[in-house]
Scaffold this motif. Sequence first.
Motif, PDB file in Angstrom:
ATOM      1  N   SER B 187       0.882  -0.922   0.054  1.00  0.00           N
ATOM      2  CA  SER B 187      -0.207   0.051  -0.032  1.00  0.00           C
ATOM      3  C   SER B 187       0.839   1.309  -0.089  1.00  0.00           C
ATOM      4  CB  SER B 187      -1.022  -0.008   1.252  1.00  0.00           C
ATOM      5  OG  SER B 187      -1.942   0.959   1.057  1.00  0.00           O
ATOM      6  N   GLY B 195      -4.396   3.053   1.166  1.00  0.00           N
ATOM      7  CA  GLY B 195      -4.657   2.325   0.048  1.00  0.00           C
ATOM      8  C   GLY B 195      -5.654   2.672  -0.797  1.00  0.00           C
ATOM      9  N   ASN B 196      -5.460   2.272  -1.776  1.00  0.00           N
ATOM     10  CA  ASN B 196      -6.850   2.582  -2.795  1.00  0.00           C
ATOM     11  C   ASN B 196      -7.925   1.552  -2.487  1.00  0.00           C
ATOM     12  OD1 ASN B 196      -6.241  -0.168  -3.730  1.00  0.00           O
ATOM     13  ND2 ASN B 196      -5.012   0.819  -5.759  1.00  0.00           N
ATOM     14  N   ARG B 197      -9.172   1.661  -2.998  1.00  0.00           N
ATOM     15  CA  ARG B 197     -10.327   0.929  -2.521  1.00  0.00           C
ATOM     16  C   ARG B 197     -10.207  -0.547  -2.424  1.00  0.00           C
ATOM     17  NH1 ARG B 197     -12.716   4.319  -6.421  1.00  0.00           N
ATOM     18  NH2 ARG B 197     -13.120   6.468  -5.588  1.00  0.00           N
ATOM     19  N   VAL B 199      -7.320  -2.032  -1.967  1.00  0.00           N
ATOM     20  CA  VAL B 199      -6.391  -2.558  -0.916  1.00  0.00           C
ATOM     21  C   VAL B 199      -7.266  -2.368   0.345  1.00  0.00           C
ATOM     22  CG1 VAL B 199      -4.336  -1.690   0.328  1.00  0.00           C
ATOM     23  CG2 VAL B 199      -4.271  -2.168  -2.347  1.00  0.00           C
TER      24      VAL B 199
END
Lengths: 345, 345
Positions: B187, B195-197, B199
Motif C-alpha cells: 500500500s 490504500g486504494n479502494r 487494497v
Amino acid sequence: MSESRVVIAVDMMGGDHAPSAMLDGVAEALGRFGDAYGYLLAGPREEVARGLVERKVDPSDPRLELVEAPQSVGMDEHPVKAIREKPRSSIVVAMDMVKAGRAGGVFSAGNTGAAVGAAFLKWRMLEGLSRPGIATVLPGEKGPWVLMDSGATVDCTPMMLAHFAVMGDLYARQALGLSAPRVGLLSNGTEEGKGNRQVQEAYSLIQRIPGIHFLGNVEGHDLFRGKVDVVVCDGFVGNIVLKTSEQLSKSLSGMIRESVMQRFFWKMGALLCKGAFREVKRRTDASEVGGAPLLGVKGCCVIGHGNFQGHGVANGIRAVGELIRTRMNERIVEAVHQYALDSLN
Amino acid sequence: MSESRVVIAVDMMGGDHAPSAMLDGVAEALGRFGDAYGYLLAGPREEVARGLVERKVDPSDPRLELVEAPQSVGMDEHPVKAIREKPRSSIVVAMDMVKAGRAGGVFSAGNTGAAVGAAFLKWRMLEGLSRPGIATVLPGEKGPWVLMDSGATVDCTPMMLAHFAVMGDLYARQALGLSAPRVGLLSNGTEEGKGNRQVQEAYSLIQRIPGIHFLGNVEGHDLFRGKVDVVVCDGFVGNIVLKTSEQLSKSLSGMIRESVMQRFFWKMGALLCKGAFREVKRRTDASEVGGAPLLGVKGCCVIGHGNFQGHGVANGIRAVGELIRTRMNERIVEAVHQYALDSLN
C-alpha cells in the motif's frame, strides 16, 4: 516586508530534523538568495527566534517575519485528523498565510499527507482540476525525470491522470529545462491496450492532448534509464514506485558494503574507489532538487524529503520561488483550458 | 516413459535464447536430477533432436520424449492473439500435455502473457479461485521474499488479493522454507485505512484469514529490507515493482561503473573489489530460483526469466518438480476451502 519580494512561508516544525534543519535552511537561503525572497517562518515564535540567533541571523531582519504556530504535526500522524485538530500547527498556519495573501507559497519537509490535505482544504483546486498531484524529480542514468503523481491522489479517474500529464509536462519544462518532455503513462507493458481500466482510458485521453509529446505506455524497465521524462501514474502506484526505489538503492548499497567487508582486498579496493560511490550518491541526492511541488492547488507548495538538512531546505525554498516566478499555476490553468480536456470525454 | 517419474513439459522455443538455453538446461537437468524427472520437449522435433545430439544427449534416452510443436510465440507477440492463432506453438503444446495427463507441469522462459493465457484457457482455475497470480522470489538484504502477483492479473478484486495472500503464504512456506511467513499488503503507507479502494477492502478480508501471519499494510520502504516475506498486490502494481526494481539495479550498476571509470585510482579500486560485486550479483541472481510459479491454475507452471541460460532452465525444471512433489495445488484448494474465504464477504 517589502512588496516586491516573493514571500515564502516555511513550515518550521515539519520534518525529521525540525526545527534545526529549517533554521539552517533559512540561514543558508538568506545568504544565497539575497533580497530575492521574504520569509514567513511558521512555528513557535520564541523557539524560532532563539534558533535564528544561534545561527547568527537577526530575527528582525526585514526579510523575515515570525508567525506564531504553537502546534506541530508529527510525521506519523493521521493527516486529515491532524489538520482538523491542530489549526495552529506550523503547516496549517503556513498554508493560511498564502490564503490570506501574505505569502506566495509554502515549503514543508513535514508530513506529506498533512501538506497535501491542508493545501487541498485551505487553498482548494485550480479551475478545471479536481485533485492534486506531486511531481517528484528522480535521478536516472541519463539525467533527472519526473514521477507524477508520487502520492497525493490514491484513487484516480482517467481524467485526473490526463491532468497529471499536462501538469507533469509543464513542470518538466520548468524544472528540467526541456522544450518537449517525453511523457509516458506507467503501465504493465508498452503496447496500447496494456494497463488496468483507468490506465487504458487515460491512454486515449492523453493521446488526444495537443502539445504533449506522448510516448504512450511505458513500463518499469523504461524508468531510470532515460527513455522518458515524465512518468504519469496515480498516487498509489507512484508512492510505491518512489519508496521501493529509495529502499532498493539503500539495500543495494548495504549489500555491496557488506560484501566488500568479507575480504581484505575487496575492502582495500572499496576504500580506493570510495570517491566514485560518493559521486553516484551526489548525482542521486534528492536534496539538490529541494523537494517536489504539489501541483493543481491554488497556491505553490513544495514538499521536501523528511530527512532534509539545511541545504535541502534552502533548495526547497528556491523551488517554491521558481514556481511562483514562472507562474506555474497560471500556465496550468491556461493549458487545461486550452486543451479543453473536459470536452474530450 | 516410466509411470513413477514426475514428467515435466518444457517449452523449448520460449525465451530470448531459445532453443539453445532450453537444450542446455535439459542436458544439465538430465545430469543433475538423475531419474527424478521425465521430460516432454515441446518444439520442432528435428531441431530439438539435433540440438540434443550436439550436446551429447541421446534423443532416445528413456527419460525424454520429443513432442512436435512447429510454431513458436515471440516475446513481444500479443498473448491471447498468439495463443489463438498458434495452436501448435511450443507453449500451447506443452500446456496441452498437462491437460492430456501426460505431464504434471510446464516450464517456460517465453512470453509471460502467453504462458498465463494458455494456462488459464487450457487448464482453467482451481476450485474456489477466479484468477491466477505469479509468485516471484526476489532478493533482499536479509534473504529472499515473494512478490505476488507480479503480473498475471492486472485488475483485481479484493477477493483475488486475499487469494494471492493465501497462495503466496503457501508458496513461501515451500520455496523459502518458512514456517510462518510474514504476509503484507502493498500500500501507500502502513497504517490501516491506507490504500486504494481494492487494497482497503482486501485488508479487512486478509485480516480475517486464520493461519496467516498478516502484518497489515506494507509500503515500498519495507520491501528489500527483510521486513516482510510475502508482498501481496495486484498484477499491475506487481509488474511495475518488479520491472522498476530490475531496471534500477541495472541503472545503479551502470552509474557506479561509469563513475568508477572517471579516475585512475577509482578504476584500480574497483578492479580490486570486483569480486565483491560479483558476490552481490550472485546473491541477486534470478536464475538460481529457476523462475516464478503461476499459481491458481489447474496445473503446475513455472515461468523463467526470458534471459535465462541453461542453468536457469535446469533450476526452473526443478522448481516445477517441487511444485508437483509438494502437491502445491492440492494445498491451495484445501486452504481456500478451509478458510472459507467466500463466506467472509
